[in-house]
Write a protein that holds these residues in place. Structure first.
Motif, mmCIF file in Angstrom:
data_model
loop_
_atom_site.group_PDB
_atom_site.id
_atom_site.type_symbol
_atom_site.label_atom_id
_atom_site.label_comp_id
_atom_site.label_asym_id
_atom_site.label_seq_id
_atom_site.Cartn_x
_atom_site.Cartn_y
_atom_site.Cartn_z
ATOM 1 N N VAL A 58 0.871 -1.174 0.000
ATOM 2 C CA VAL A 58 0.000 0.000 0.000
ATOM 3 C C VAL A 58 0.908 1.225 0.000
ATOM 4 O O VAL A 58 1.702 1.422 0.924
ATOM 5 N N THR A 59 0.798 2.048 -1.034
ATOM 6 C CA THR A 59 1.702 3.190 -1.169
ATOM 7 C C THR A 59 1.168 4.417 -0.440
ATOM 8 O O THR A 59 -0.019 4.499 -0.098
ATOM 9 N N GLU A 60 2.035 5.384 -0.236
ATOM 10 C CA GLU A 60 1.641 6.626 0.424
ATOM 11 C C GLU A 60 0.593 7.387 -0.385
ATOM 12 O O GLU A 60 -0.180 8.170 0.170
ATOM 13 N N ARG A 61 0.547 7.165 -1.686
ATOM 14 C CA ARG A 61 -0.413 7.842 -2.554
ATOM 15 C C ARG A 61 -1.747 7.104 -2.641
ATOM 16 O O ARG A 61 -2.632 7.508 -3.397
ATOM 17 N N GLY A 62 -1.878 6.023 -1.886
ATOM 18 C CA GLY A 62 -3.166 5.341 -1.837
ATOM 19 C C GLY A 62 -3.338 4.191 -2.801
ATOM 20 O O GLY A 62 -4.428 3.608 -2.880
ATOM 21 N N TYR A 63 -2.281 3.833 -3.535
ATOM 22 C CA TYR A 63 -2.384 2.696 -4.447
ATOM 23 C C TYR A 63 -2.167 1.396 -3.676
ATOM 24 O O TYR A 63 -1.304 1.318 -2.790
ATOM 25 N N ILE A 64 -2.946 0.405 -4.032
ATOM 26 C CA ILE A 64 -2.824 -0.926 -3.453
ATOM 27 C C ILE A 64 -2.372 -1.850 -4.574
ATOM 28 O O ILE A 64 -3.079 -2.014 -5.571
ATOM 29 N N LYS A 65 -1.184 -2.431 -4.412
ATOM 30 C CA LYS A 65 -0.614 -3.295 -5.441
ATOM 31 C C LYS A 65 -0.470 -4.692 -4.861
ATOM 32 O O LYS A 65 0.115 -4.864 -3.794
ATOM 33 N N SER A 66 -0.986 -5.677 -5.577
ATOM 34 C CA SER A 66 -0.919 -7.041 -5.067
ATOM 35 C C SER A 66 -1.452 -8.012 -6.100
ATOM 36 O O SER A 66 -2.285 -7.645 -6.931
ATOM 37 N N ARG A 67 -1.007 -9.242 -6.036
ATOM 38 C CA ARG A 67 -1.775 -10.299 -6.659
ATOM 39 C C ARG A 67 -3.045 -10.500 -5.844
ATOM 40 O O ARG A 67 -3.099 -10.182 -4.664
ATOM 41 N N HIS A 68 -4.072 -11.014 -6.517
ATOM 42 C CA HIS A 68 -5.298 -11.472 -5.861
ATOM 43 C C HIS A 68 -6.209 -10.342 -5.376
ATOM 44 O O HIS A 68 -7.109 -10.588 -4.577
ATOM 45 N N LEU A 69 -6.009 -9.105 -5.858
ATOM 46 C CA LEU A 69 -7.026 -8.081 -5.613
ATOM 47 C C LEU A 69 -8.351 -8.520 -6.229
ATOM 48 O O LEU A 69 -9.418 -8.093 -5.789
ATOM 49 N N ASP A 70 -8.265 -9.364 -7.233
ATOM 50 C CA ASP A 70 -9.401 -10.116 -7.750
ATOM 51 C C ASP A 70 -9.507 -11.394 -6.918
ATOM 52 O O ASP A 70 -8.782 -12.346 -7.151
#
Length: 347
Positions: free
Chosen positions: A175-187
C-alpha cells in the motif's frame, strides 16, 4: 456518516490480510477460517457451506439481497515431479504463464508442510541460453524450482511433495503513500475487504436495514461455479462485488467504481443496473459503466443453477487483472459508498 474514513482504513487493512492469506481455488481453508473469525468478532454468526463458502446474515426483513465476493484466487497444482527435481505445474484459473514467470511461490503438501520455491523457465539463464526471450511460455517450459537441495524425483518425494499438491503465488502486497494498493489477488480480495467493512459498519453503527441482507464469500469462482451453491433460498436479488477491469475501450480505472452492464454471460438485470447508475449519479460518485467481453461472475453461476433472481455486478477498478494487480483507495471508497447507498443505509 462521519466515520467513513475509519471503515475505509479497516477495509484496506482487511484487503492486505486477505491477499497475504494463501487461497488458490480448492485450497481456501485458511481464508475461510479468517473470515469466520473476523465476522464472529463483529458479533455475527457466520457459517461455512458444504463446499466451503462463508455465508452471514447481516439483518433486516423481507426479500433477501446477497452481496457476493469470492476469496479463491488464481494458483497452481503440482502436475508432475520431473527427474531433475523440478516440478511441472498445472494452472488454476485463467492466466498466461508469463504472468507468473520469476514469481516466488509456496508448495502446500497434503500433510500441512510448506516449501518455498520459484517459478522459472526451464532454460532460465540468459548467459547460457540464447532463446530465453523467444521461448514460448507454457506448462512445458515454465517449472517450479524448489528451495531445497534436490536433484531427482526421489529426493523431492522424500520431502513429502506429491502430484496434486497446491501452489500459491507470492502476492507482494504493497500500500503506497499515494493510496495505491498493489498485489496479486485483488481479484477478488479487494471486494471481500469492502464487504467486511460494510458488515463492521452495520454492526457498530447499529444501522437498521430495510431488507434482509446476506454476505456470501465464495470459493470456486475462478473455475466457474462459486455462486452455484450455498445461496439462501429466500433471496430475490444478488449482486456480485468483483473487480472492474481496466484497459482500452473501457471507462473504468483504479479510482472508480465499475458498474458492469454486460459481460460474457450477457446483460445484467436492467432494473438493478439502472438503479446502481442512478445512485452513483445522485451521490456524485466517480463511476463508470462498462462492458467486459472476457469476464464472468459468481451471480451468473447462481442464475445457471436455477435461481430466479435479479442480478448485478459492481466493484473497484483493478488494473492488470490476473497479473500483478493495482487499485486505489478512491476505488475502494467509491465502491463502498455505492453499496452503502444501494441498501439504504444512509437514507
Amino acid at each position: 456518516m462521519n466515520n467513513v474514513k475509519k471503515y475505509i482504513d479497516y477495509s484496506i487493512a482487511q484487503i492486505v490480510n486477505l491477499c497475504t492469506t494463501p487461497s488458490p481455488t480448492g485450497f481456501t481453508r485458511k481464508a475461510e477460517k479468517y473470515l469466520i473469525e473476523e465476522l464472529s468478532r463483529m458479533g455475527y454468526q457466520p457459517m461455512s457451506t458444504t463446499k466451503g463458502s462463508v455465508l452471514v446474515e447481516l439483518g433486516g426483513q423481507g426479500d433477501g439481497l446477497v452481496l457476493a465476493a469470492h476469496i479463491d484466487t488464481l494458483g497452481a497444482m503440482v502436475r508432475s515431479i520431473k527427474s531433475n527435481g523440478r516440478l511441472r505445474l498445472t494452472k488454476i484459473g485463467g492466466f498466461p504463464e508469463n504472468n507468473i514467470e520469476g514469481e516466488n511461490c509456496i508448495i502446500h503438501t497434503r500433510k500441512d508442510k510448506e516449501y518455498s520455491a520459484t517459478i522459472q523457465l526451464t532454460n532460465a539463464s540468459v548467459h547460457v541460453y540464447s532463446d530465453v526471450g523467444e521461448l514460448k511460455r507454457d506448462d512445458s517450459t515454465v517449472e517450479v524450482v524448489i528451495d531445497e537441495k534436490v536433484a531427482s524425483k526421489e529426493e523431492v518425494m522424500e520431502l513429502g511433495i506429491r502430484v496434486g499438491d497446491f501452489i500459491s503465488f507470492d502476492p507482494r502486497t504493497i500500500v503506497t503513500e499515494r493510496g495505491y494498493i498493489k498485489s496479486r489477488h485483488l481479484d477478488d480480495k479487494a471486494s471481500a475487504g469492502i464487504l467486511l467493512a460494510l458488515a463492521k459498519m452495520i454492526k457498530e453503527e447499529n444501522i437498521p436495514l430495510n431488507r434482509k441482507i446476506y454476505l456470501l464469500f465464495t470459493t470456486y469462482e475462478e473455475v466457474g461455479h462459486g455462486g452455484a451453491a450455498g445461496v439462501p433460498q429466500d433471496i430475490t436479488e444478488m449482486i456480485s462485488v468483483d473487480m472492474g477491469a481496466v484497459g482500452d475501450d473501457l471507462e473504468t480505472d483504479e479510482h472508480k467504481v465499475s458498474i458492469c452492464a454486460k459481460d460474457s454471460g450477457g446483460p445484467y438485470d436492467y432494473d438493478v443496473t439502472t438503479r446502481l447508475i442512478d445512485i452513483a449519479q445522485e451521490q456524485k460518485l466517480n463511476y463508470a459503466v462498462d462492458i467486459y467481453p472476457r469476464y464472468g461472475s459468481d451471480v451468473e453461476a447462481t442464475l445457471s443453477a436455477g435461481f430466479d433472481i435479479k442480478h448485478g455486478l459492481l466493484g473497484p477498478g483493478v488494473y492488470a487483472s490476473h497479473g500483478y494487480e493495482r487499485t486505489h483507495r478512491e476505488g475502494i471508497e467509491n465502491t463502498f459508498a455505492l453499496l452503502v447507498n444501494y441498501i439504504h443505509l444512509l437514507g
